[in-house]
Design an enzyme around this catalytic site. Structure first.
Site, PDB file in Angstrom:
ATOM      1  N   GLU B  60       0.816  -1.218   0.000  1.00  0.00           N
ATOM      2  CA  GLU B  60       0.000   0.000   0.000  1.00  0.00           C
ATOM      3  C   GLU B  60       0.848   1.265   0.000  1.00  0.00           C
ATOM      4  OE1 GLU B  60      -0.569  -2.641   1.802  1.00  0.00           O
ATOM      5  OE2 GLU B  60      -2.501  -3.311   1.026  1.00  0.00           O
ATOM      6  N   HIS B 129     -11.533  -5.561   8.297  1.00  0.00           N
ATOM      7  CA  HIS B 129     -12.293  -5.412   7.060  1.00  0.00           C
ATOM      8  C   HIS B 129     -13.546  -4.542   7.255  1.00  0.00           C
ATOM      9  CE1 HIS B 129      -9.842  -8.905   6.017  1.00  0.00           C
ATOM     10  NE2 HIS B 129     -10.167  -8.734   4.746  1.00  0.00           N
TER      11      HIS B 129
HETATM   12  C1  LIG Z   1      -1.793  -4.761   4.212  1.00  0.00           C
HETATM   13  C2  LIG Z   1      -2.780  -5.629   3.517  1.00  0.00           C
HETATM   14  N1  LIG Z   1      -3.151  -5.352   2.255  1.00  0.00           N
HETATM   15  C3  LIG Z   1      -4.066  -6.111   1.620  1.00  0.00           C
HETATM   16  C4  LIG Z   1      -4.620  -7.186   2.245  1.00  0.00           C
HETATM   17  C5  LIG Z   1      -5.668  -8.018   1.524  1.00  0.00           C
HETATM   18  N2  LIG Z   1      -5.108  -9.338   1.219  1.00  0.00           N
HETATM   19  C6  LIG Z   1      -5.326 -10.381   2.042  1.00  0.00           C
HETATM   20  S1  LIG Z   1      -4.470 -11.702   1.585  1.00  0.00           S
HETATM   21  C7  LIG Z   1      -3.818 -10.942   0.229  1.00  0.00           C
HETATM   22  C8  LIG Z   1      -2.875 -11.688  -0.654  1.00  0.00           C
HETATM   23  C9  LIG Z   1      -1.745 -12.272   0.123  1.00  0.00           C
HETATM   24  O1  LIG Z   1      -0.885 -12.978  -0.705  1.00  0.00           O
HETATM   25  P1  LIG Z   1       0.380 -13.729  -0.144  1.00  0.00           P
HETATM   26  O2  LIG Z   1       1.155 -12.828   0.751  1.00  0.00           O
HETATM   27  O3  LIG Z   1       1.089 -14.324  -1.285  1.00  0.00           O
HETATM   28  O4  LIG Z   1      -0.211 -14.881   0.790  1.00  0.00           O
HETATM   29  P2  LIG Z   1      -1.283 -16.002   0.417  1.00  0.00           P
HETATM   30  O5  LIG Z   1      -2.626 -15.442   0.788  1.00  0.00           O
HETATM   31  O6  LIG Z   1      -1.160 -16.343  -1.003  1.00  0.00           O
HETATM   32  O7  LIG Z   1      -0.959 -17.161   1.313  1.00  0.00           O
HETATM   33  C10 LIG Z   1      -4.284  -9.636   0.166  1.00  0.00           C
HETATM   34  C11 LIG Z   1      -3.948  -8.678  -0.888  1.00  0.00           C
HETATM   35  C12 LIG Z   1      -4.228  -7.441   3.578  1.00  0.00           C
HETATM   36  N3  LIG Z   1      -4.741  -8.478   4.273  1.00  0.00           N
HETATM   37  N4  LIG Z   1      -3.315  -6.672   4.193  1.00  0.00           N
END
Ligand SMILES: Cc1ncc(C[n+]2csc(CCOP(=O)(O)OP(=O)(O)O)c2C)c(N)n1
Lengths: 377, 328
Positions: B60, B129
């Site tokens: 972000e 959320h």
């Molecule tokens: C700071 C933040 N930005 C956005 C989100 C929304 N979000 C939740 S999970 C995710 C993707 C995460 O991907 P990754 O780090 O590869 O982990 P995975 O879920 O694939 O295990 C996003 C964008 C969040 N939880 N926290």
């Protein structure tokens, strides 16, 4: 290989058990079990953990579909990455998860029903980290990598590294995803960990997707190579190979406990399911890719290995299946029976020392709620 | 005229802004191929290409910080923050950089960027959320903060925000995204549309003025309906712009009604309601028959979703405050 081809050539993986269930050697990492334990017994334990973890996942997905959970973050396909690493920790080690580490939670002895409270919306997780040496789930991406590093700095200050006493020396493990590797917090955690030589192991489960963004959106080089830029070792392991993940994690944790500092492990795996139960992966990835990864299923390859080498009888597998059914049943019934919290409780833990203003709001709330009870009565 | 939900209206508004000005770019996590987790940017990457709709890395601070640079280069970035609770990693960029750039360059640099944030609760989501961070941004000089409550405003306000040369925090009440479909006149003359930084009368009335914005407007309209059954006529003001705050229509209303209640989802302590009540007390002191009452959420973190209905202001709690103003 699909989407990741141009950036990530056939990955340079540590692998000890092939997708066909054959044991293979690696020059730097060997699978070893603790003294006095039987190797086949340990591997059967991994199989059981992975199968039960998969059941927790499928059952919870079904519970979400039935409206019993608000959301569920699936781990399908990541069982070996979680169980292999989760079973590498010593009791005194401390673990910081994201929101998807249901298998690691299982390894730390958490009741899966406790995990479900977060997804049902009856608690924010709510377990005592000190009871399980397992921090609460972290939803904000990457934040926990800093917590883990600070915790490891505390462990170091307490003189609990490099004493040579296996019951005392302590390491910290922290999980995050490939997407998380883009967050500033994760870079800062690595800077601190390197700078203070903190006993922390960074466990990146590269499941190749951050919701719809492929890992090539996060990194132009294999993620494990990032470590060298921070000044500590990184290694990529076949995340669908429970033996390899276990061997590599054990080695990294031991290194940390010995006072040799941080290490990054990239468990190269694949998210078979959706990101969460609200996600629709057909919008961004092909079914070919999923089919390709099905052939690398982490549970199937251990099953083949155990059966082919006569290390587990068909009845033994049947027993584990039955245990999974019982677990599934317990989760189904237990989830529906989880009590909704008493709303008055929301005023109680905002501060360790209650404030007069909040005490007043609490009293007002109770009076307001009781006024409805009087109307009904 | 097209019947649209708020989600569709925002999508159509973004499309219109992109067609009008090729300097407009969309950026954020999952906004491209997926069309955003709420599908607000659905189809836009397909039609405008990856150069104009950027699927960003998961960072972000990175999204907002790079948008600052793009704005300096003459672009008009529209950044999507996936959920309210994830704006804080970008908070430093927004508060220390975006908000101050125009001032510290003595007006030589403008920051025509829009930061879209789905906000508020009521959807049964997990932690982080369901937050209401409006006061944090409205408290920051240099930022403008607006929020839409219905599809018509969604369609026009997003275009007006993009056209503004100031940075606009654009708050979208996520629980209204799919709530109602209404007619939107896409061909309306801009001169017939309420200017961006103004509030509007959502329902006329004569006994009390109820001020709300974003997700609470719908609740307050229901409050007015319920009160009408008891013979009370409530005027509902949709504040729309929180910074600058336009209290003109509310003041005009209070001079007729003599009573006011402010409702918002955010915590009450130092929330928008506090500012509004203080200003109305100053400007309408001689018209008020009762103090301006505030209804907000309790001053606790957002609780687990199973009890969010006890936490969020609802019809009963707002009606209760309305009744109390008549007791003075
Ligand atoms: C700071 C933040 N930005 C956005 C989100 C929304 N979000 C939740 S999970 C995710 C993707 C995460 O991907 P990754 O780090 O590869 O982990 P995975 O879920 O694939 O295990 C996003 C964008 C969040 N939880 N926290």
């Amino acid at each position: 290989m699909g989407l990741n081809d141009p950036v990530h050539p056939e990955p340079d993986l540590v692998q000890l058990l092939t997708p066909e269930g054959e044991r293979v050697d690696h020059p730097d990492y060997a699978f070893a079990v603790p003294d006095g334990t039987d190797e086949a017994e340990v591997i059967r334990g991994f199989y059981r953990d992975m199968l039960l973890t998969r059941r927790i996942d499928t059952e919870s997905t079904a519970l979400q579909r039935h409206g019993e959970l608000g959301l569920w973050a699936q781990l399908l396909g990541q069982e070996a990455a979680q169980i292999g690493s989760g079973r590498a920790f010593a009791p005194q080690d401390f673990v910081f998860p994201t929101y998807r580490e249901h298998g690691v939670a299982w390894c730390r002895g958490l009741d899966p029903l406790q995990v479900l409270t977060l997804w049902r919306g009856s608690e924010h997780g709510g377990w005592d980290p000190a009871e399980y040496n397992f921090a609460n789930y972290t939803v904000v991406i990457g934040a926990q990598t800093l917590h883990a590093t600070g915790y490891a700095m505390g462990v170091q200050r307490d003189g609990l590294v490099g004493t040579g006493d296996p019951e005392r020396d302590t390491a910290v493990g922290v999980y995050f995803g490939d997407g998380a590797s883009s967050q500033g917090d994760v870079s800062e955690a690595m800077v601190f960990a390197a700078s203070y030589n903190a006993p922390v192991v960074f466990l990146c489960q590269n499941n190749q997707w951050a919701i719809s963004a492929g890992s090539e959106r996060q990194s132009r080089i294999p993620l494990y190579q990032r470590a060298s830029g921070f000044g500590f070792p990184g290694v990529r392991v076949d995340g669908n190979d429970v033996l390899a993940v276990n061997a590599v994690t054990r080695a990294a944790l031991q290194r940390a406990r010995d006072g040799e500092g941080p290490m990054l492990i990239e468990a190269f795996t694949y998210r078979m399911g959706a990101h969460t139960t609200t996600d629709d992966p057909t919008r961004y990835r092909t079914s070919d890719d999923v089919e390709h990864w099905k052939l690398k299923d982490p549970i199937a390859r251990v099953r083949v290995y155990l059966s082919r080498n006569g290390l587990a009888a068909p009845e033994w597998f049947a027993d584990v299946d039955e245990e999974a059914d019982e677990l599934g049943h317990r989760l189904r019934e237990g989830c529906k029976a989880l009590p909704d919290p008493d709303p008055v409780g929301m005023f109680d833990h905002v501060y360790a020392e209650q404030t007069p203003e909040l005490a007043r709001q609490r009293a007002d709330f109770v009076a307001y709620r009781d006024s409805f009870a009087e109307v009904v009565a | 005229m097209t019947r649209m939900t708020l989600a569709k209206a925002l999508n159509a508004g973004l499309r219109a802004a992109m067609e009008k000005d090729d300097k407009v770019l969309l950026m954020g996590e999952d906004v491209g191929r997926l069309g955003g987790v709420f599908r607000i940017t659905d189809g836009l990457q397909k039609d405008f290409g990856e150069d104009r709709v950027l699927d960003s890395p998961l960072a972000e601070s990175g999204i907002i910080g790079t948008a600052v640079g793009m704005a300096m280069r003459g672009y008009r970035p529209v950044c999507e923050i996936q959920f309210d609770g994830f704006v804080y990693p970008a908070y430093d960029q927004i508060v220390s950089q975006v908000a101050k750039m125009h001032f510290r360059t003595r007006g030589m640099v403008t920051m025509p960027l829009v930061i879209r944030i789905p906000y508020g609760g009521g959807i049964g989501a997990v932690e982080h959320h369901s937050e209401s961070p409006e006061a944090q941004f409205a408290h920051t000089p240099g930022l403008k903060v607006v929020t839409c409550s219905n599809p018509v405003d969604g369609y026009f306000m997003i275009q007006q925000a993009i056209a503004s040369d100031d940075p606009v925090i654009f708050l979208e009440p996520k629980r209204q995204y799919h709530a109602d479909k209404v007619e939107v006149n896409e061909g309306a003359e801009m001169s017939d549309i309420a200017p961006l930084f103004t509030s509007t009368v959502a329902r006329p009335g004569s006994d009390l003025t109820l001020l709300a914005y974003g997700p609470m407007v719908k609740t307050c309209l229901k409050v007015a309906e319920a009160a009408a059954l008891e013979g009370r006529s409530i005027e509902v003001i949709d504040l729309r712009s929180l910074s600058p705050l336009d209290l003109g229509p509310a003041e005009e209303s209070i001079r007729r009604t003599g009573r006011a209640v402010v409702a918002h989802e955010a915590h009450r302590n130092l929330g928008m309601g506090a500012e509004i009540a203080a200003r109305l007390a100053e400007s309408c002191f001689y018209s008020l028959e009762a103090p301006v009452l505030r209804v907000g959420s309790y001053d606790t973190p957002y609780p687990p979703s199973r009890i969010e209905e006890d936490y969020l202001p609802d019809l009963d709690r707002i009606l209760d405050a309305v009744d109390r103003t008549f007791e003075f």
